[in-house]
Enzyme design. Sequence first.
Site, PDB file in Angstrom:
ATOM      1  N   HIS A 141       0.898  -1.476  -0.078  1.00  8.17           N
ATOM      2  CA  HIS A 141       0.142   0.230   0.226  1.00  8.17           C
ATOM      3  C   HIS A 141       0.430   1.133  -0.220  1.00  8.17           C
ATOM      4  O   HIS A 141       1.463   1.434   0.584  1.00  8.17           O
ATOM      5  CB  HIS A 141      -1.302   0.121   1.484  1.00  8.17           C
ATOM      6  CG  HIS A 141      -1.991   0.984   1.536  1.00  8.17           C
ATOM      7  ND1 HIS A 141      -2.737   1.307   0.746  1.00  8.17           N
ATOM      8  CD2 HIS A 141      -2.092   2.296   1.905  1.00  8.17           C
ATOM      9  CE1 HIS A 141      -3.779   1.947   1.036  1.00  8.17           C
ATOM     10  NE2 HIS A 141      -2.760   2.977   1.560  1.00  8.17           N
ATOM     11  N   ASP A 167       1.036   5.520  -0.605  1.00  9.52           N
ATOM     12  CA  ASP A 167       0.208   5.756   0.041  1.00  9.52           C
ATOM     13  C   ASP A 167       0.519   7.135  -1.190  1.00  9.52           C
ATOM     14  O   ASP A 167       1.789   7.742  -0.699  1.00  9.52           O
ATOM     15  CB  ASP A 167       0.255   7.104   1.136  1.00  9.52           C
ATOM     16  CG  ASP A 167      -0.765   5.876   2.300  1.00  9.52           C
ATOM     17  OD1 ASP A 167      -2.236   5.628   1.710  1.00  9.52           O
ATOM     18  OD2 ASP A 167      -0.666   5.450   3.075  1.00  9.52           O
ATOM     19  N   ASP A 185      -7.698   1.260   2.067  1.00 15.44           N
ATOM     20  CA  ASP A 185      -8.132   2.125   3.045  1.00 15.44           C
ATOM     21  C   ASP A 185      -8.177   3.630   2.500  1.00 15.44           C
ATOM     22  O   ASP A 185      -7.824   4.732   2.207  1.00 15.44           O
ATOM     23  CB  ASP A 185      -6.099   3.198   2.913  1.00 15.44           C
ATOM     24  CG  ASP A 185      -5.436   3.653   4.185  1.00 15.44           C
ATOM     25  OD1 ASP A 185      -6.829   4.089   5.351  1.00 15.44           O
ATOM     26  OD2 ASP A 185      -4.486   4.719   4.193  1.00 15.44           O
ATOM     27  N   HIS A 223      -6.513   9.741  -1.585  1.00 17.07           N
ATOM     28  CA  HIS A 223      -7.579   9.672   0.398  1.00 17.07           C
ATOM     29  C   HIS A 223      -6.718   9.972   1.544  1.00 17.07           C
ATOM     30  O   HIS A 223      -7.000  10.044   2.343  1.00 17.07           O
ATOM     31  CB  HIS A 223      -7.737   7.496   0.668  1.00 17.07           C
ATOM     32  CG  HIS A 223      -6.071   7.428   0.507  1.00 17.07           C
ATOM     33  ND1 HIS A 223      -6.100   6.360  -0.134  1.00 17.07           N
ATOM     34  CD2 HIS A 223      -5.317   6.941   1.548  1.00 17.07           C
ATOM     35  CE1 HIS A 223      -5.242   5.710   0.253  1.00 17.07           C
ATOM     36  NE2 HIS A 223      -4.753   5.669   1.512  1.00 17.07           N
TER      37      HIS A 223
HETATM   38 ZN   LIG Z   1      -3.748   4.626   2.862  1.00 19.25          ZN
END
Ligand SMILES: [Zn+2]
Length: 1088
Positions: free
Chosen positions: A285, A287, A397, A619
């Site tokens: 993951h 970001d 997420d 996000h």
């Molecule tokens: Zn995230």
Amino acid sequence: MASSPSYPKLVDRPKGQQIHHLYLDRIKQFISGGQYAQHNLPGKLYEGRASGGESVKLSVYSPPNLERPNFKEATSHDFKPTKVGEVFGPSWSTHWFRIQLRVPSDLKDKEHLEFHWDANNEGLIWTEDGVPVHGLTGGGERVEYILPKEWYDGEEHVFYIEMACNKMFGNAPGGDSIQPPNPNLYYRLGTADIVAVNLEARALHIDFWMIGDGAREFPGNSWESHEALQVCLAIMDAFIAGNGSKESIVEGRKIARKYLGDHVDSAKVYDSEKEPLVYGIGHCHIDTCWLWPWAETKRKVVRSWTNQCDLLDRYPELRFCASSAQQWKWLEQLYPAAFDRVKAKVKEGTFQPVGGSWVEHDTNMPSGESLVRQFLYGQRYFESRFGQRCRTFWLPDTFGYSSQLPQICRLAGMSRFFTQKLSWNNINNFPHTTFNWVSLDGTQVLCHMTPAETYTASAHFGDVKRSITQHKSMDQDNTSLLVFGKGDGGGGPTWEHIEKLRRLRGISDTVGLLPRVKMGNSVEDFFDQLQKKAENGLDFVTWYGELYFELHRGTYTTQANNKRNNRRSEVILHDVEYLATLASLKSAWKDSKFAETKYKYPKKEIDEMWEATLLCQFHDCLPGSSIEMCYDDSDELYAKLFKTGERLLTEALQELGFDKNFSIKNKSVPLNTLSWSRCELVKMPPFPNGPVYCVSGGGRNNPSLLPLSVPNPVLGASIEEVRKGVYKLANRHFEVEVSDGVITSLYDIQARREVIPKGKKAGQLVIFDDKPLYWQAWDVEVYHLDSRTELPVHKVSVVEGGPARVSLVAETKISDRSWVKTTISLSGACFDDVAYVKLESEVEWRETMKFLKVEFPVNVMNTEASYETQFGIVRRPTHYNTSWDMAKFEVCCHKWADLSENGYGVSILNDSKYGFATVGNLMRLSLLRAPKAPDAHADMGRHHISYAILPHSGPLDHRTVRTAFNFNNPMKVYSHPDKQSVVPLLSAFNIIGDKSLIIDTVKRGEDDEDVSAGDFPARKGRSVILRVYDSLGGRARGKLYWGKLQISKAYKCNVLEDDEDEVDIVEDGMAIKVDLRAFEVATFRLQL
Ligand SMILES: [Zn+2]
């Protein structure tokens, strides 16, 4: 004949039962650090080490000004000698190391050599000829690079390391990673060694760790737990007896097989016939921005994904999935060699694109069209590069899930959804793991939320165990996904994760009790199985509507400027696409006065604008949870976007014959880019002696402007001071009393109804203490409501006296450093039966951990309020009956919120806000927050916020929906030498029928031959795409018209613009019939 051993009559000596907890503690010694480490297995992991000298020669180039040069640029500079122990910085700087490596003679014959590098920050290994091959994460996270066998030759070999001075989670000052980054962190190069690894010792380490977990984590009353402990003790005994020799390690591994079975050294372990329950998938993951800027994410992607290519070569059972088309595109553009390597793995099926969206975006705040474009741009990227679309939307997420996602997913070719974040709810426990999630319009997707409750699992024993113990849907199905791998620069799965999973599968098959893990499948395979079960009659539990996230409610408000830019970019993109569509087809209307020109639909620029908008909806970006650097980046992107947008608007308008600059010689035209006629006050371009305002009129067939210079009982507004400090503002609709700067009475003349409860104040600014439990930028906690304080107005002055508009300004001091000036106004333009009181607040905001809101108490009673969401309405309680109701003490809205009862209601409109609450009859719009982490300066400075009170007779209906569109897209006035030439175009697209039907988007077909960017084969001819939806939640019927545009065929299609059904053209070739379900989103493609 041998005699069988007899049971002695007399006891030999006393023998005690193991004191369980002491033995359980003892086995930790064998593999952990501390005082015995060198006398236990850790002391045997490495057989030799070489550092410095002739073995590892280091030199460095440090680019100035925090620059991140590419390989070619960096290696063209001189490198200066350096060594282990030197310090590099500051935060965010880059340092390029040249490593001249020569394996010393005492290591040449070793079985396995690695290069270990640890500076407690991130690094990327490049070959001498400029190919990025392997990512490194300091602090022991991922520090090894396996040396090629050819390098055991004693010759010198050269490679490079690009060091980034940040950790996985940026540059936080201490242990608390969400605190604003320290710009002055320095990193010491701690390790740069050639290391000879004892592979058997390393393997025994994993064996022992997993068996030890069995002893600790299986139930204390289970045989399997006790057996695990005995196996561990036997391994230790063998090691002690053999004095830690190589043989004793081999013996230990033999003993381990009793518990692990015989196949844990290869992927063969997964070959047993037994039914697996847990499907392991590698993931990382990343970001897209968060505690570091985008520029660093681009490097995190190449570091992480090259690691995975390496692991996929070494572990045939591994499957790795990566989402976010944007990250793939960055790799393709910046690291073509790494992209080719990934592409080859995609072809093999081991490296898998997933998710179908441009980024892993927020789903609360983007508009409906933005959600559509996340999928349109995401799916088109994956399909153009890899020939396949994603079938599962992947969003582990994010901070809450829009009730229209299932519908939009299905329209974008995805029938399944994977997520996780709801497990963070801090009030109620979401009750399902696998279920059908149902949209506002009744569309469903199959949703799975991993019971391991993480999307960055370390593949621990406990993660696998929890896949069953926390599975909430076991009455229906017991399978689950285990998503493992270090995220955010940790580089995804490690060899250790994969080795552990082999042992865990071994345990399942040998001793049982642990759910069986399976590797080698994809996310799509996992969902295919679930979908097959559904098709075969497994009637999964349903969840209707929003998946409200009971945490992170501050993200509807934090980073106000960024949110305003999001709204503005959505509006400008709407206008650009609409006007560019008209301009590019201007000669295609029957009897058009326009000739064909060279004008081309600006697809490339529109794509860039959308990609920027979609990127900023990531996000952690749009929700406001990133560091300050990220908002410097997004400000820059938005500034560029608006500049391009304005240019494209000007070009399209000029193409449609409008004057470049407003000219009073030509006809004035109020430009209405929405598909209904509008009568409203319009601000005029400045020209000598000209009016400030006019009223738009004439409908769509004759858009024109009426002056508003004379007082008139129908037109015009008035203002007077009726008592000291009390002003009365009035127009045809309302009498508004403003006392001490707040609205104490709002009388609806036609409805003969007072809107404000007696003694209450609308437009009242209130401030709250805002210190959530931990996540500052993210959270506002329920107890903040206890600290409500009213902010008094200290000065009121009349600004505009009518008749076009009346307004007064109320000034409020928040503190020595912060203030608000709110303009309260009434318009004199009131042809329609819709009117509102407008409030515009200019705020200078310099507070610390405070929350500013504005209140609207109203004379309306309902236990539910309505809020605009993407392509529809979500209803939420106005009371705190249950903990589920109370959890929604702060919710997300789009352009409006509404509280209505039988016969009457009040809508609150806004131009840039997303946070709202309705408690009883009190409506409250959230304006600004002041968190200090992770951005120490979030929201400090000047803000401009517009909002309005729109009372209405009758129910919530199209008046609110359309007025909110108008409010966000004020008409501008242009001039045209031949207005009648352009009116047939401007009035072409509209719907006659149910007023709930909204034409949301008008654009050209992605692959039209005169539009196509070349990613797909062009589609012959030209077409127009129209997105239409029912905005009120009922069957909606009407006819969609396009004026005299010459259309040959019409299709209903999905949002990816695949034709689905041909639609009959009616009304002499000028319309199609539209018939939608409640809240249905429909896309039509009109082929010229
Ligand atoms: Zn995230």
